[in-house]
Design a protein around this motif. Sequence first.
Motif, mmCIF file in Angstrom:
data_model
loop_
_atom_site.group_PDB
_atom_site.id
_atom_site.type_symbol
_atom_site.label_atom_id
_atom_site.label_comp_id
_atom_site.label_asym_id
_atom_site.label_seq_id
_atom_site.Cartn_x
_atom_site.Cartn_y
_atom_site.Cartn_z
ATOM 1 N N VAL A 126 33.376 11.001 -1.273
ATOM 2 C CA VAL A 126 32.762 12.131 -1.943
ATOM 3 C C VAL A 126 31.311 12.194 -1.475
ATOM 4 O O VAL A 126 30.561 11.243 -1.638
ATOM 5 C CB VAL A 126 32.805 11.940 -3.464
ATOM 6 N N PRO A 128 27.502 13.908 -1.562
ATOM 7 C CA PRO A 128 26.698 14.723 -2.476
ATOM 8 C C PRO A 128 26.584 16.149 -1.959
ATOM 9 O O PRO A 128 26.484 16.377 -0.755
ATOM 10 C CB PRO A 128 25.336 14.022 -2.467
ATOM 11 N N LEU A 129 26.625 17.098 -2.879
ATOM 12 C CA LEU A 129 26.604 18.499 -2.461
ATOM 13 C C LEU A 129 25.170 18.973 -2.269
ATOM 14 O O LEU A 129 24.285 18.651 -3.055
ATOM 15 C CB LEU A 129 27.264 19.363 -3.532
ATOM 16 N N PRO A 131 22.238 21.836 -2.393
ATOM 17 C CA PRO A 131 22.018 22.791 -3.491
ATOM 18 C C PRO A 131 22.898 24.038 -3.414
ATOM 19 O O PRO A 131 23.457 24.467 -4.427
ATOM 20 C CB PRO A 131 20.546 23.147 -3.349
ATOM 21 N N GLN A 134 26.340 23.804 -4.991
ATOM 22 C CA GLN A 134 26.526 23.438 -6.391
ATOM 23 C C GLN A 134 26.716 24.678 -7.246
ATOM 24 O O GLN A 134 25.770 25.180 -7.844
ATOM 25 C CB GLN A 134 25.317 22.652 -6.896
ATOM 26 N N SER A 135 27.939 25.159 -7.297
ATOM 27 C CA SER A 135 28.197 26.378 -8.045
ATOM 28 C C SER A 135 29.661 26.434 -8.447
ATOM 29 O O SER A 135 30.545 26.067 -7.670
ATOM 30 C CB SER A 135 27.851 27.591 -7.170
ATOM 31 N N TYR A 333 24.810 34.323 -5.532
ATOM 32 C CA TYR A 333 24.031 33.341 -6.276
ATOM 33 C C TYR A 333 23.356 32.344 -5.348
ATOM 34 O O TYR A 333 22.241 31.903 -5.595
ATOM 35 C CB TYR A 333 24.915 32.605 -7.282
ATOM 36 N N ALA A 334 24.053 31.984 -4.289
ATOM 37 C CA ALA A 334 23.519 30.930 -3.429
ATOM 38 C C ALA A 334 22.421 31.447 -2.502
ATOM 39 O O ALA A 334 21.444 30.770 -2.255
ATOM 40 C CB ALA A 334 24.641 30.293 -2.629
ATOM 41 N N TYR B 272 18.712 13.207 -5.400
ATOM 42 C CA TYR B 272 19.811 12.507 -6.067
ATOM 43 C C TYR B 272 19.367 11.109 -6.451
ATOM 44 O O TYR B 272 18.635 10.455 -5.700
ATOM 45 C CB TYR B 272 21.007 12.386 -5.118
ATOM 46 N N LEU B 277 24.910 8.602 -5.336
ATOM 47 C CA LEU B 277 25.274 8.666 -3.920
ATOM 48 C C LEU B 277 26.375 7.667 -3.607
ATOM 49 O O LEU B 277 26.492 6.637 -4.264
ATOM 50 C CB LEU B 277 24.048 8.354 -3.057
ATOM 51 N N PRO B 278 27.187 7.963 -2.588
ATOM 52 C CA PRO B 278 28.149 6.964 -2.141
ATOM 53 C C PRO B 278 27.393 5.739 -1.600
ATOM 54 O O PRO B 278 26.273 5.887 -1.093
ATOM 55 C CB PRO B 278 28.930 7.669 -1.031
ATOM 56 N N MET B 281 25.284 5.691 1.692
ATOM 57 C CA MET B 281 24.074 6.506 1.709
ATOM 58 C C MET B 281 22.992 5.899 0.837
ATOM 59 O O MET B 281 21.812 5.931 1.172
ATOM 60 C CB MET B 281 24.378 7.921 1.225
ATOM 61 N N ILE B 289 18.474 15.620 -0.984
ATOM 62 C CA ILE B 289 17.984 16.662 -1.879
ATOM 63 C C ILE B 289 19.095 17.178 -2.768
ATOM 64 O O ILE B 289 20.197 17.478 -2.315
ATOM 65 C CB ILE B 289 17.391 17.819 -1.058
ATOM 66 N N LYS B 290 18.800 17.258 -4.055
ATOM 67 C CA LYS B 290 19.783 17.759 -5.003
ATOM 68 C C LYS B 290 19.496 19.197 -5.386
ATOM 69 O O LYS B 290 20.399 20.018 -5.481
ATOM 70 C CB LYS B 290 19.750 16.881 -6.250
ATOM 71 N N GLN B 291 18.239 19.500 -5.660
ATOM 72 C CA GLN B 291 17.901 20.860 -6.055
ATOM 73 C C GLN B 291 16.466 21.220 -5.665
ATOM 74 O O GLN B 291 15.628 20.327 -5.480
ATOM 75 C CB GLN B 291 17.996 21.006 -7.575
ATOM 76 N N VAL B 318 18.468 26.951 -6.865
ATOM 77 C CA VAL B 318 19.454 27.493 -5.935
ATOM 78 C C VAL B 318 20.742 27.681 -6.735
ATOM 79 O O VAL B 318 21.145 26.789 -7.480
ATOM 80 C CB VAL B 318 19.704 26.524 -4.763
ATOM 81 N N ASN B 319 21.371 28.815 -6.600
ATOM 82 C CA ASN B 319 22.575 29.176 -7.352
ATOM 83 C C ASN B 319 22.291 29.605 -8.789
ATOM 84 O O ASN B 319 23.218 29.953 -9.512
ATOM 85 C CB ASN B 319 23.608 28.039 -7.360
ATOM 86 N N PRO B 321 19.611 32.140 -10.050
ATOM 87 C CA PRO B 321 18.459 33.025 -9.910
ATOM 88 C C PRO B 321 17.905 33.450 -11.271
ATOM 89 O O PRO B 321 18.623 33.396 -12.274
ATOM 90 C CB PRO B 321 19.037 34.237 -9.178
ATOM 91 N N GLN B 323 17.073 36.327 -13.648
ATOM 92 C CA GLN B 323 17.584 37.690 -13.771
ATOM 93 C C GLN B 323 16.902 38.339 -14.966
ATOM 94 O O GLN B 323 16.917 37.797 -16.064
ATOM 95 C CB GLN B 323 19.095 37.675 -13.978
ATOM 96 N N GLU B 328 16.186 40.415 -9.672
ATOM 97 C CA GLU B 328 16.606 39.035 -9.500
ATOM 98 C C GLU B 328 15.674 38.314 -8.535
ATOM 99 O O GLU B 328 15.283 38.864 -7.512
ATOM 100 C CB GLU B 328 18.029 38.985 -8.947
ATOM 101 N N PHE B 330 15.431 34.799 -6.346
ATOM 102 C CA PHE B 330 16.229 33.678 -5.863
ATOM 103 C C PHE B 330 15.348 32.631 -5.204
ATOM 104 O O PHE B 330 14.448 32.959 -4.430
ATOM 105 C CB PHE B 330 17.227 34.158 -4.811
ATOM 106 N N ILE B 454 13.231 35.222 -2.950
ATOM 107 C CA ILE B 454 13.787 36.504 -2.544
ATOM 108 C C ILE B 454 13.794 37.396 -3.778
ATOM 109 O O ILE B 454 14.182 36.949 -4.861
ATOM 110 C CB ILE B 454 15.229 36.353 -2.025
ATOM 111 N N ARG B 456 15.363 40.727 -5.351
ATOM 112 C CA ARG B 456 16.435 41.693 -5.137
ATOM 113 C C ARG B 456 16.623 42.554 -6.367
ATOM 114 O O ARG B 456 16.489 42.107 -7.494
ATOM 115 C CB ARG B 456 17.776 40.969 -4.890
#
Lengths: 401, 534
Positions: A126, A128-129, A131, A134-135, A333-334, B272, B277-278, B281, B289-291, B318-319, B321, B323, B328, B330, B454, B456
Amino acid sequence: MNTWMENLLLLTFVAYGLASVAFAVAVIGRKRKSGEDNHVRRWGRAGIVLSIIGAAIQVMFIISRFFIGGRSIASSMFEFTAFLAFAIVLAFILIYYLYRTPTLGAFVLPLAVILLAYASVFPKEVRPLIPALQSHWLHIHVTLAALGEGAFAVAFIAGLIYLIRVVGNQRNSTHARYLELTLVLVVMFVGYILVSFLFAGLGYEAAIQHPLNGETIQQEYSLPPLIGPAGGEVVKMDPFLGLERPLFEAPSWMKGEKAASKTNTVFWSIIAGLILYGLFRALARKRICECLHPMVKNLDPEMVDEIAYRAIAIGFPIFTLGGLVFASIWAHYAWGRFWGWDPKEVWALITWFFYTAYLHLRLNRGWLGLKSSWLAVGGFVILMFNLIAINLVFAGLHSYA
Amino acid sequence: MENTKCDCGHNNPVGTVLCESCGKPLVEEMDNQKQTLDMRYEGAARRSQTRNRALIDKVWNFFSSVKVAVILILITLAVSILGTILPQEQYIPSARPEVYYPQQYGVVGEIYYKLGLSDLYSSWPFRLLIAMIGVSLVVCSLDRVLPLYRALKNQRVTKDPVFLTRQRIHAQQEMTEQEGIALMDRLAEGLSRKRYHVRREGSALLAEKGRFSRWGPYINHVGLIILLLGILLLRVPGFYLNEFVFVREGETKPVPRTPYYVKNEAASVVFYDPEELPPDMAESGQSVIKQYETKAVLFTKDPETGELEPVHRQTIRVNHPLQYQGVELFQSDFQTKLKGLDLAVRDKKTGKTIGSFTVDLENPKFREPYRLSGGVEVRILEYFPDFAMEENRPITLSEEPNRPAFVFEVKTPELKEPEKSWVIAGTNMDEVQKDNRYEMKLSKIQTVNQSGLIVRQQKGTPIIFSGAMIFVIGLVIGFYWQHRRVWIRWKEGILYLGAHTNKNWFGFRRELEQAAEGTDLRLVFPTSGRRENG
Ligand code: HEM
């Protein structure tokens, strides 16, 4: 991956394998005159029960991976391909209850086995995703698209069966020749899987350095490098038949980070496929489609034709919803845009156009039977191209591996 | 002109194939007389078949052909493939495609660019193709849906025996009227149980179900048309907004082309945890990076006081936005920027630091000097935000402070003449200016995170998505149901049965077999149709 998750996967594999065998026995053993119907019914039931058990185990696998792993169902090559195998079995189970055809199972289940094996060639951890992945929409999009594609795969098999039924025993027809070619492609796919497992089992490794855009980069090979990058230099190479460096260099216009090792893989698949095919011909002394023809010769071609159409009709709305509508919601969204014309998106649209053309040709221009079956086969070729070539060759937003 | 009056007395529109009333074929060559009837569009006349004179009719007829539609779709398909051979312009790491393609892909790239394939999907030929599919969709659907609607609406129960015996599934058996009615009763019951809607008229019966599924294709085409119109609407000014804005932490900026202002309260990268993490890694110690996050506040400006009033507060990821009222924002880019330099002035003679000051890189002071304690003044003579050397002269590559460089003038009571001093971020200048008495030391670099957002506003979205949903609903209606009909008629000592479904004949067959169970009616099916397990 946890060992017991690994075991669930193995069990799925075994169940699909046994289901394939049961369906094959149901169809091949039919020759015995006495109690023919009974024989087919008994083994057919065994086949469908095993398919359902296999699918149920795979559901457990997917769920446990979702909760324990990275909350992702289909965001790596392994996950997606394994899910596609599941989708195919699911679509088959549905079609089986509509048409009760063990013969279809005798062809579909082996395809699921092959895809599951192909999935296992890829790294199973697995990851890590990032950003953008992640949705929830991503999961809905990919799984639904895969379910649609599963139905299209069943249509492909039905198309193939139709072709084997109608032209498989013809010696000198163009249709038969192309049919054989299609089957050889499937054999090459199998060849690739076998070779990958063989060399992975042997722990084969090689690495070659080469210049790219003014930098030196290194390509890792998991298959013996018969084709190396232009201007490459061997860093490390396990022995293979006394080979010390690649036999050929890839042409210099083939740039890209892994172009040469990918070409090498394709080359190996072709060789392995041709060897397998050669062996088959030497032993059977017949073409594959001739060998398969007796298995299907009792089928009513009109029914098989209808099954192919029905499977596409079932898959089309699901694919549209998953592959296009939810895909664009996720993309929004992404990345803040519904549609971006990246290669994978375009190929989803191409797939959709293709099946649209299929539906109109069939309904309005009366393309039934042979023509329609070829289109069902062609659609699957596009899907596989999308899965393998776009992910591995084109660098786009979606290429996972 | 063909004779369109049927034997049964009904007057049909020109172009009708099967009599609207009794279903008898109207125009036919002799040799097809045993064949199954073509039931498409119920044999109704279509506009495209009845007029062919004016130019408008010619255009109409062209677009009403499904053959043309399929060809258009296949051309679009083939052209789309071409666009995926090389990356499209928006994905190349260069702002100059005319240079990039030949350089990267040689002759192929040059041809690709010259043919316009590098920006294929927004080119007019591609748009024209899509537009033509749209027109064809409208014309084709209108051409067929009206006659089909009329035909299905006015269905009569009593059909001509010819119509019945030439259906793909049919039966014919001699019996008395009483027997016939009795059989009809039983079949009516069997079919009702299968949820057929049964209508009877004297010695005739019509059982029907799933008629609505005939509208499926038209519903899906309407959905597609709405979708295409929605996309077209995006071109209308005011319906679509696509902007980009960089906002630094702490900064408030107007959101381009909207009445709003956005403040970036904090921007950060989330990594993360190693546990997430596995093992391989986590061990390698790399951070994944997670977010990317921006804590944002949206404001409007009070028209009278000119003050900003917060209206919405949200963390943009990310994912996820922001609103607000159709606008919107982003998370699209994240950068860490130099914000300020903390500089210390050191007297090389005494080895003492005599003072320090901070240069705000966004607003360096030019007019006044930086005043330090003890009467020391430092003045900026020159500033190169993005320093580079070109032909031995210092230049700046951009206005972004990527590599700030300064020429300072240092004035102290101890010096007769002010001294010039270079400071270039990341470069040690001690050797070059060793004659100087004072040394400028970069003691700290202050950074700030900035988010690229962004912006929109897509007013056409609801239209596009209703179109898409209507399309999918139409598909489901058309594909997961089917229109099935069974006609039965007793006439002059014979009972006739005909049955038709618009798709999925094998399921229909099973249904009919079950409905006719226990009667001795012998149904004729299109093929031998042996099923595998008997
Ligand atoms: C590109 C997008 C299009 C899509 C996705 C689409 C989809 C469909 C679908 C799913 C069906 C039902 C097929 C079946 O039941 O097997 C259908 C039928 C049909 N389509 Fe389209 N279509 C498209 C474009 C067009 C165009 C451009 C035309 C115009 C010429 C057209 C004309 C028709 C007609 C006449 C039918 C048959 C209706 C019937 O016979 O009952 N379609 N379409």
